[in-house]
Motif scaffolding. Structure first.
Motif, PDB file in Angstrom:
ATOM      1  N   ALA A  74       0.831  -1.201   0.000  1.00  0.00           N
ATOM      2  CA  ALA A  74       0.000   0.000   0.000  1.00  0.00           C
ATOM      3  C   ALA A  74       0.866   1.251   0.000  1.00  0.00           C
ATOM      4  O   ALA A  74       0.603   2.204  -0.746  1.00  0.00           O
ATOM      5  N   ALA A  75       1.902   1.263   0.817  1.00  0.00           N
ATOM      6  CA  ALA A  75       2.760   2.439   0.896  1.00  0.00           C
ATOM      7  C   ALA A  75       3.496   2.682  -0.412  1.00  0.00           C
ATOM      8  O   ALA A  75       3.620   3.823  -0.873  1.00  0.00           O
ATOM      9  N   VAL A  76       3.975   1.600  -1.031  1.00  0.00           N
ATOM     10  CA  VAL A  76       4.749   1.730  -2.267  1.00  0.00           C
ATOM     11  C   VAL A  76       3.883   2.223  -3.417  1.00  0.00           C
ATOM     12  O   VAL A  76       4.305   3.061  -4.230  1.00  0.00           O
ATOM     13  N   THR A  77       2.662   1.727  -3.509  1.00  0.00           N
ATOM     14  CA  THR A  77       1.809   2.036  -4.666  1.00  0.00           C
ATOM     15  C   THR A  77       0.813   3.158  -4.401  1.00  0.00           C
ATOM     16  O   THR A  77       0.003   3.471  -5.281  1.00  0.00           O
ATOM     17  N   GLY A  78       0.832   3.737  -3.208  1.00  0.00           N
ATOM     18  CA  GLY A  78      -0.051   4.852  -2.934  1.00  0.00           C
ATOM     19  C   GLY A  78      -1.494   4.470  -2.675  1.00  0.00           C
ATOM     20  O   GLY A  78      -2.413   5.256  -2.926  1.00  0.00           O
ATOM     21  N   ILE A  79      -1.689   3.279  -2.154  1.00  0.00           N
ATOM     22  CA  ILE A  79      -3.035   2.780  -1.876  1.00  0.00           C
ATOM     23  C   ILE A  79      -3.458   3.233  -0.482  1.00  0.00           C
ATOM     24  O   ILE A  79      -2.655   3.191   0.454  1.00  0.00           O
ATOM     25  N   PRO A  80      -4.706   3.657  -0.305  1.00  0.00           N
ATOM     26  CA  PRO A  80      -5.166   4.018   1.041  1.00  0.00           C
ATOM     27  C   PRO A  80      -4.954   2.867   2.028  1.00  0.00           C
ATOM     28  O   PRO A  80      -5.192   1.695   1.701  1.00  0.00           O
ATOM     29  N   ALA A  81      -4.533   3.207   3.228  1.00  0.00           N
ATOM     30  CA  ALA A  81      -4.179   2.181   4.222  1.00  0.00           C
ATOM     31  C   ALA A  81      -5.354   1.275   4.545  1.00  0.00           C
ATOM     32  O   ALA A  81      -5.166   0.071   4.806  1.00  0.00           O
ATOM     33  N   ASP A  82      -6.580   1.816   4.523  1.00  0.00           N
ATOM     34  CA  ASP A  82      -7.729   0.995   4.890  1.00  0.00           C
ATOM     35  C   ASP A  82      -8.079  -0.037   3.825  1.00  0.00           C
ATOM     36  O   ASP A  82      -8.890  -0.928   4.062  1.00  0.00           O
ATOM     37  N   LEU A  83      -7.463   0.078   2.641  1.00  0.00           N
ATOM     38  CA  LEU A  83      -7.695  -0.897   1.567  1.00  0.00           C
ATOM     39  C   LEU A  83      -6.548  -1.899   1.435  1.00  0.00           C
ATOM     40  O   LEU A  83      -6.611  -2.791   0.583  1.00  0.00           O
ATOM     41  N   ALA A  84      -5.516  -1.752   2.251  1.00  0.00           N
ATOM     42  CA  ALA A  84      -4.297  -2.533   2.062  1.00  0.00           C
ATOM     43  C   ALA A  84      -4.552  -4.035   2.087  1.00  0.00           C
ATOM     44  O   ALA A  84      -4.096  -4.772   1.197  1.00  0.00           O
ATOM     45  N   GLU A  85      -5.263  -4.514   3.083  1.00  0.00           N
ATOM     46  CA  GLU A  85      -5.492  -5.956   3.211  1.00  0.00           C
ATOM     47  C   GLU A  85      -6.282  -6.488   2.020  1.00  0.00           C
ATOM     48  O   GLU A  85      -5.936  -7.534   1.444  1.00  0.00           O
ATOM     49  N   ARG A  86      -7.344  -5.767   1.662  1.00  0.00           N
ATOM     50  CA  ARG A  86      -8.201  -6.253   0.577  1.00  0.00           C
ATOM     51  C   ARG A  86      -7.475  -6.242  -0.760  1.00  0.00           C
ATOM     52  O   ARG A  86      -7.603  -7.172  -1.554  1.00  0.00           O
ATOM     53  N   VAL A  87      -6.709  -5.179  -1.022  1.00  0.00           N
ATOM     54  CA  VAL A  87      -5.977  -5.099  -2.288  1.00  0.00           C
ATOM     55  C   VAL A  87      -4.897  -6.167  -2.346  1.00  0.00           C
ATOM     56  O   VAL A  87      -4.718  -6.831  -3.380  1.00  0.00           O
ATOM     57  N   HIS A  88      -4.172  -6.355  -1.272  1.00  0.00           N
ATOM     58  CA  HIS A  88      -3.108  -7.359  -1.255  1.00  0.00           C
ATOM     59  C   HIS A  88      -3.678  -8.749  -1.538  1.00  0.00           C
ATOM     60  O   HIS A  88      -3.122  -9.519  -2.341  1.00  0.00           O
ATOM     61  N   ALA A  89      -4.807  -9.069  -0.918  1.00  0.00           N
ATOM     62  CA  ALA A  89      -5.441 -10.370  -1.154  1.00  0.00           C
ATOM     63  C   ALA A  89      -5.923 -10.491  -2.595  1.00  0.00           C
ATOM     64  O   ALA A  89      -5.810 -11.559  -3.219  1.00  0.00           O
ATOM     65  N   HIS A  90      -6.449  -9.405  -3.138  1.00  0.00           N
ATOM     66  CA  HIS A  90      -6.908  -9.409  -4.529  1.00  0.00           C
ATOM     67  C   HIS A  90      -5.743  -9.664  -5.478  1.00  0.00           C
ATOM     68  O   HIS A  90      -5.855 -10.465  -6.415  1.00  0.00           O
TER      69      HIS A  90
END
Length: 409
Positions: A74-90
């Motif tokens: 999330a930090a590297v790609t500029g993703i909101p922190a509250d989406l980190a888990e969901r995006v990583h799993a996706h």
């Protein structure tokens, strides 16, 4: 009573019949085909039946090595922190199941120098590999080749590779669904017309029922100036316009350090491509990032950050497809796409739900935003892309039906 009799109105509007027919032909406004989030270009001499799975495995390895924890990605790609888990799993799910949405076997700039015998062999081997992938159920939904251009110096060689590739792929009288051919370095509409004629002749001689889809690369100033005529020349086969970031910016004299898809000159070209393609079902695709995620963690993170910025900027501009050149770019691609969709999803669902609930009620929208039908279609497009990406389930959308169409549980 109206002042104008019906027959007078009919007589005065009769000249519009020809205009209506012309507009309907030029702007069919159909849904077209589902747009992939990217096109992965692979040199023909590297093509193999397991390539999509191999790229997915390599991307997963890069993810585990350089961003194994959701907050890091999330930090590297500029993703909101509250989406980190969901995006990583996706990202992990997509890389394991369908890492490549659109694959293009490259016989052009990324291919290198090969003699005729080698290129013949690569064309045959690439087609065999794609058919083997199809038989194994591992062929991306969209795939094809980019032959050499129709420039005189490479025209014969490019058309021979195209012929060999399609001929081998069509063994048995059919090609696997999803075939598309990308014509590079177009400079004149006549080149598109001739290429379409060649594809038609190939189809007729091979007994192919389904038309081969065509994409045109816009990477010369002449092509940008001739965009309306190029789109007209490609009908009805043309389904995509892809910008050639580096050839185009170099042709304008942009220095190498500034060549990128977010350069103002390239963005002007893609904006004109969007303008010409609007309402035609022709899809516009952005270019690639040539900063590859290789080397140590700092270098990989820098490449992912740059790639994510480019993908996010393109999505903000309404360009939902781009090129990927390296397996590790799939990490930043799928992560950024998911974040773009998820970030806008709650508002899109709420606004479209409000809009469907007020249609026919005499009001327009609700809350603080007054949405029009065109905006509702844009909201629906965002939701459809989330569905296509597997970030949303159809069961979640029952509330989007107008109240009269809903069934009580």
């Amino acid at each position: 009573m109206p002042t104008l009799p019906d027959d007078v109105t009919a007589a005065l509007t009769a000249p519009l019949a020809r205009v209506d027919a012309d507009l309907a032909a030029r702007f069919p406004s159909g849904p077209g085909v589902r747009q992939p989030v990217h096109t992965c270009y692979v040199p023909a001499d590297q093509m193999r039946a397991t390539l999509a799975d191999d790229w997915g495995a390599a991307a997963l390895a890069a993810l585990d090595t350089h961003a194994g924890e959701p907050p890091v990605l999330a930090a590297v790609t500029g993703i909101p922190a509250d989406l980190a888990e969901r995006v990583h799993a996706h990202v992990r799910r997509v890389l394991a199941t369908a890492p490549i949405a659109d694959l293009r076997v490259d016989f052009e700039d990324g291919y290198g120098d090969h003699d005729d015998a080698e290129e013949d062999a690569h064309a045959v081997a690439a087609a065999d590999a794609l058919r083997a992938a199809a038989d194994a159920g591992r062929l991306p939904a969209s795939y094809g080749l980019r032959p050499k251009s129709l420039d005189p110096a490479v025209r014969t060689r490019g058309l021979r590779s195209l012929d060999l590739f399609v001929t081998i792929l069509a063994a048995g009288g059919a090609v696997p669904p999803g075939l598309v051919v990308t014509l590079p370095k177009v400079s004149a509409p006549a080149q598109v017309e001739v290429f379409c004629d060649i594809l038609t002749e190939l189809e007729n001689r091979l007994g192919l029922d389904a038309g081969i889809r065509l994409e045109v690369q816009i990477e010369t100033p002449a092509a940008v100036l001739a965009l309306p005529a190029i789109v007209a020349a490609g009908r009805p086969r043309l389904t995509g316009l892809h910008v050639g970031t580096y050839d185009y910016s170099a042709a304008l004299g942009v220095s190498a350090e500034h060549q990128a898809s977010d350069h103002p000159a390239v963005e002007l070209a893609t904006a004109l491509m969007q303008l010409v393609a609007a309402g035609t079902s022709v899809q516009v695709a952005d270019g690639s990032s040539n900063l590859l995620p290789v080397g140590d963690r700092a270098a990989v993170h820098a490449a992912w950050r740059r790639h994510a910025d480019l993908v996010r900027r393109a999505w903000m501009r309404g360009i939902y497809q781009g090129w990927d050149l390296h397996p590790a770019q799939l990490v930043s691609r799928h992560a950024t796409v998911a974040a773009c969709l998820l970030t806008g999803l709650p508002a899109a669902l709420a606004r479209l739900s409000a809009w469907t609930g007020t249609v026919g009620s005499g009001t327009v929208g609700s809350g603080t935003v007054a949405d029009e039908p065109a905006t509702a279609r844009a909201l629906a497009g965002h939701i459809q892309r989330a569905l296509d990406a597997g970030l949303l389930d159809h069961a979640d959308l029952v509330f989007l039906r107008p109240p009269s169409a809903r069934k009580e549980p």
